[in-house]
Scaffold this motif. Structure first.
Motif, PDB file in Angstrom:
ATOM      1  N   LEU A  60       0.866  -1.186   0.000  1.00 41.69           N
ATOM      2  CA  LEU A  60       0.000   0.000   0.000  1.00 41.69           C
ATOM      3  C   LEU A  60       0.899   1.231   0.000  1.00 41.69           C
ATOM      4  O   LEU A  60       1.940   1.232   0.670  1.00 41.69           O
ATOM      5  N   VAL A  61       0.517   2.266  -0.771  1.00 39.87           N
ATOM      6  CA  VAL A  61       1.299   3.502  -0.849  1.00 39.87           C
ATOM      7  C   VAL A  61       0.457   4.659  -0.320  1.00 39.87           C
ATOM      8  O   VAL A  61      -0.741   4.762  -0.649  1.00 39.87           O
ATOM      9  N   VAL A  62       1.071   5.514   0.508  1.00 40.58           N
ATOM     10  CA  VAL A  62       0.402   6.742   0.971  1.00 40.58           C
ATOM     11  C   VAL A  62       1.130   7.916   0.332  1.00 40.58           C
ATOM     12  O   VAL A  62       2.366   8.011   0.440  1.00 40.58           O
ATOM     13  N   SER A  63       0.381   8.786  -0.349  1.00 40.56           N
ATOM     14  CA  SER A  63       0.999   9.891  -1.099  1.00 40.56           C
ATOM     15  C   SER A  63       0.196  11.176  -0.940  1.00 40.56           C
ATOM     16  O   SER A  63      -1.034  11.145  -0.840  1.00 40.56           O
ATOM     17  N   LYS A  64       0.887  12.307  -0.921  1.00 43.78           N
ATOM     18  CA  LYS A  64       0.218  13.601  -1.047  1.00 43.78           C
ATOM     19  C   LYS A  64      -0.080  13.824  -2.520  1.00 43.78           C
ATOM     20  O   LYS A  64       0.699  13.387  -3.377  1.00 43.78           O
ATOM     21  N   ASN A  65      -1.138  14.543  -2.813  1.00 44.86           N
ATOM     22  CA  ASN A  65      -1.406  14.864  -4.215  1.00 44.86           C
ATOM     23  C   ASN A  65      -0.609  16.107  -4.585  1.00 44.86           C
ATOM     24  O   ASN A  65      -1.125  17.207  -4.758  1.00 44.86           O
ATOM     25  N   SER A  66       0.703  15.881  -4.733  1.00 40.37           N
ATOM     26  CA  SER A  66       1.646  16.991  -4.962  1.00 40.37           C
ATOM     27  C   SER A  66       1.629  17.460  -6.406  1.00 40.37           C
ATOM     28  O   SER A  66       1.972  18.596  -6.701  1.00 40.37           O
ATOM     29  N   GLY A  67       1.260  16.573  -7.331  1.00 42.82           N
ATOM     30  CA  GLY A  67       1.329  16.962  -8.739  1.00 42.82           C
ATOM     31  C   GLY A  67       2.785  17.069  -9.174  1.00 42.82           C
ATOM     32  O   GLY A  67       3.713  16.835  -8.385  1.00 42.82           O
ATOM     33  N   GLY A  68       2.955  17.451 -10.428  1.00 48.75           N
ATOM     34  CA  GLY A  68       4.315  17.596 -10.942  1.00 48.75           C
ATOM     35  C   GLY A  68       4.920  16.239 -11.266  1.00 48.75           C
ATOM     36  O   GLY A  68       4.255  15.203 -11.247  1.00 48.75           O
ATOM     37  N   THR A  69       6.227  16.278 -11.518  1.00 44.21           N
ATOM     38  CA  THR A  69       6.894  15.062 -12.010  1.00 44.21           C
ATOM     39  C   THR A  69       7.838  14.467 -10.965  1.00 44.21           C
ATOM     40  O   THR A  69       8.206  13.305 -11.051  1.00 44.21           O
ATOM     41  N   GLY A  70       8.200  15.249  -9.952  1.00 46.18           N
ATOM     42  CA  GLY A  70       9.265  14.818  -9.036  1.00 46.18           C
ATOM     43  C   GLY A  70       8.867  13.699  -8.110  1.00 46.18           C
ATOM     44  O   GLY A  70       9.724  12.955  -7.634  1.00 46.18           O
ATOM     45  N   ALA A  71       7.561  13.553  -7.864  1.00 44.60           N
ATOM     46  CA  ALA A  71       7.144  12.551  -6.874  1.00 44.60           C
ATOM     47  C   ALA A  71       6.164  11.545  -7.474  1.00 44.60           C
ATOM     48  O   ALA A  71       5.629  10.697  -6.763  1.00 44.60           O
ATOM     49  N   SER A  72       5.952  11.625  -8.795  1.00 44.48           N
ATOM     50  CA  SER A  72       4.902  10.764  -9.382  1.00 44.48           C
ATOM     51  C   SER A  72       5.385   9.345  -9.645  1.00 44.48           C
ATOM     52  O   SER A  72       4.583   8.454  -9.900  1.00 44.48           O
ATOM     53  N   ALA A  73       6.685   9.119  -9.546  1.00 43.59           N
ATOM     54  CA  ALA A  73       7.224   7.783  -9.874  1.00 43.59           C
ATOM     55  C   ALA A  73       6.580   6.689  -9.033  1.00 43.59           C
ATOM     56  O   ALA A  73       6.275   5.599  -9.530  1.00 43.59           O
ATOM     57  N   LYS A  74       6.333   6.966  -7.747  1.00 46.05           N
ATOM     58  CA  LYS A  74       5.762   5.950  -6.871  1.00 46.05           C
ATOM     59  C   LYS A  74       4.351   5.563  -7.311  1.00 46.05           C
ATOM     60  O   LYS A  74       3.927   4.424  -7.097  1.00 46.05           O
ATOM     61  N   LEU A  75       3.642   6.493  -7.946  1.00 52.69           N
ATOM     62  CA  LEU A  75       2.285   6.187  -8.412  1.00 52.69           C
ATOM     63  C   LEU A  75       2.336   5.282  -9.650  1.00 52.69           C
ATOM     64  O   LEU A  75       1.547   4.341  -9.781  1.00 52.69           O
TER      65      LEU A  75
END
Ligand code: 3Y8
Ligand code: NAP
Length: 251
Positions: A193-208
């Motif tokens: 299971l992954v917990v993520s903020k909806n930060s948008g952009g490209t820097g943190a989207s890899a985990k999604l």
């Protein structure tokens, strides 16, 4: 009047803007809160540390003769963004936000949205799982009420305080991240299971993207509400705005 910008930084977009400003010979300063040990080097002069609330920011804008403020902070930096709106209003300085659209679930995504960090904590009240908690350091303590899980944490700096979980593994790394890297990380830890903020952009989207490939569910934390302000979604739009906001570009 020659432009003299204050860029409120800390994001990929802020870095891209500073690079473009340096190329175009536009004067300005980039500002960081001082959250991490070594913020990435920027091609503009930088200042580090809070301003001291709205009053401190108003004083800074006046003392430095700032002509425009670009709020290029992260969508979750709600306090800084609110202060920027209030201070620019009081000081009569023009403000634009350089922000990015929220991520939207695509086919193959298994997301459940929660309104805030507390909502994510409530959603973790379930039997033990292997959870990738990729929300940084500042709010980790709020997740303490679910010690049953095995957490995979990703922090920009090595933790200095004890972590609030009996069973967790820390990866010290800073983005932007890659899908291949996050896939390997999640496989190595058996993430469920992954917990993520909806930060948008490209820097943190890899985990999604990695979660989608592995068919993993994601708890997606929606963004905090921000006050109304002018917004741009790319660097050129900001430069266009500056050019027409009553100043020459100092070139
Ligand atoms: C200090 C300054 C650039 C900026 C790069 C972006 C991308 C990589 C991905 C995960 C998610 C997280 C976190 C994250 C990313 C970019 C961007 C982004 C998420 C630096 C930086 C500063 C910070 C502060 C830091 C927070 C933390 C959040 C880690 C620089 C590297 C989780 C947000 O230890 C701490 O106190 C960390 C605090 C705020 C959130 C939190 O609550 O802990 N960012 N991140 C800024 C300052 O002092 O003013 O070194 O560049 C910047 C970047 N981090 O120029 O390329 O644009 O979003 N940052 C989240 O999205 O959930 C990591 O691990 O998958
Ligand atoms: P926040 O909660 O909105 O701001 C809290 C206080 O930190 C502000 O009132 C201000 O202090 C100071 N501050 C915040 N950003 C600043 C900046 N760029 N320059 C100078 N002071 C700043 O902010 P945050 O969420 O902690 O974010 C801090 C920094 O990390 C920002 O640069 C943001 O872009 C970056 N970042 C945050 C996240 C995230 O998930 N929150 C993710 C990636 C990057 P004073 O009131 O004293 O002025």
């Amino acid at each position: 009047m020659t432009a003299n910008l204050l860029v409120l930084g800390g994001t990929t977009e802020a870095t891209a803007l500073c690079r473009r400003m340096a190329e175009a010979g536009i004067a300005g300063t980039i500002s960081f809160a001082g959250r991490v040990a070594r913020p990435v080097r920027q091609p503009l002069p930088q200042r580090i540390g809070g301003f001291g609330g709205v009053g401190g920011l108003v004083a800074y804008l006046r003392a430095e003769g700032i002509t425009h403020v670009v709020d290029a902070t992260h969508p979750f930096a709600a306090q800084m963004s609110a202060n920027a709106v209030a201070a620019c209003g009081e000081a009569g300085v023009q403000l634009i936000a350089l922000t990015r659209a929220p991520w939207v679930a695509g086919s193959g995504d298994d997301w459940s949205h929660v309104p805030d960090i507390a909502g994510a904590v409530a959603a973790l009240d379930r039997p033990a799982m292997r959870v990738m908690l990729a929300v940084g350091r500042m709010h980790l303590v709020e997740f303490a009420p679910n010690p049953q899980h095995v957490y995979l944490l990703r922090l920009v700096d090595p933790p200095t305080d004890a972590l609030p979980f009996p069973d967790c593994h820390v990866v010290v790394d800073r983005g932007p991240f890659t899908e291949a890297g996050d896939l390997a990380l999640m496989r190595a830890h058996g993430t469920q299971l992954v917990v993520s903020k909806n930060s948008g952009g490209t820097g943190a989207s890899a985990k999604l993207a990695a979660a989608r490939s592995l068919g993993l569910p994601v708890i997606m934390i929606d963004r905090p509400a921000l006050p109304a302000r002018r917004e741009a979604h790319d660097v050129e739009e900001v430069l266009e705005w500056i050019a027409h906001a009553g100043t020459d570009l100092g070139v």
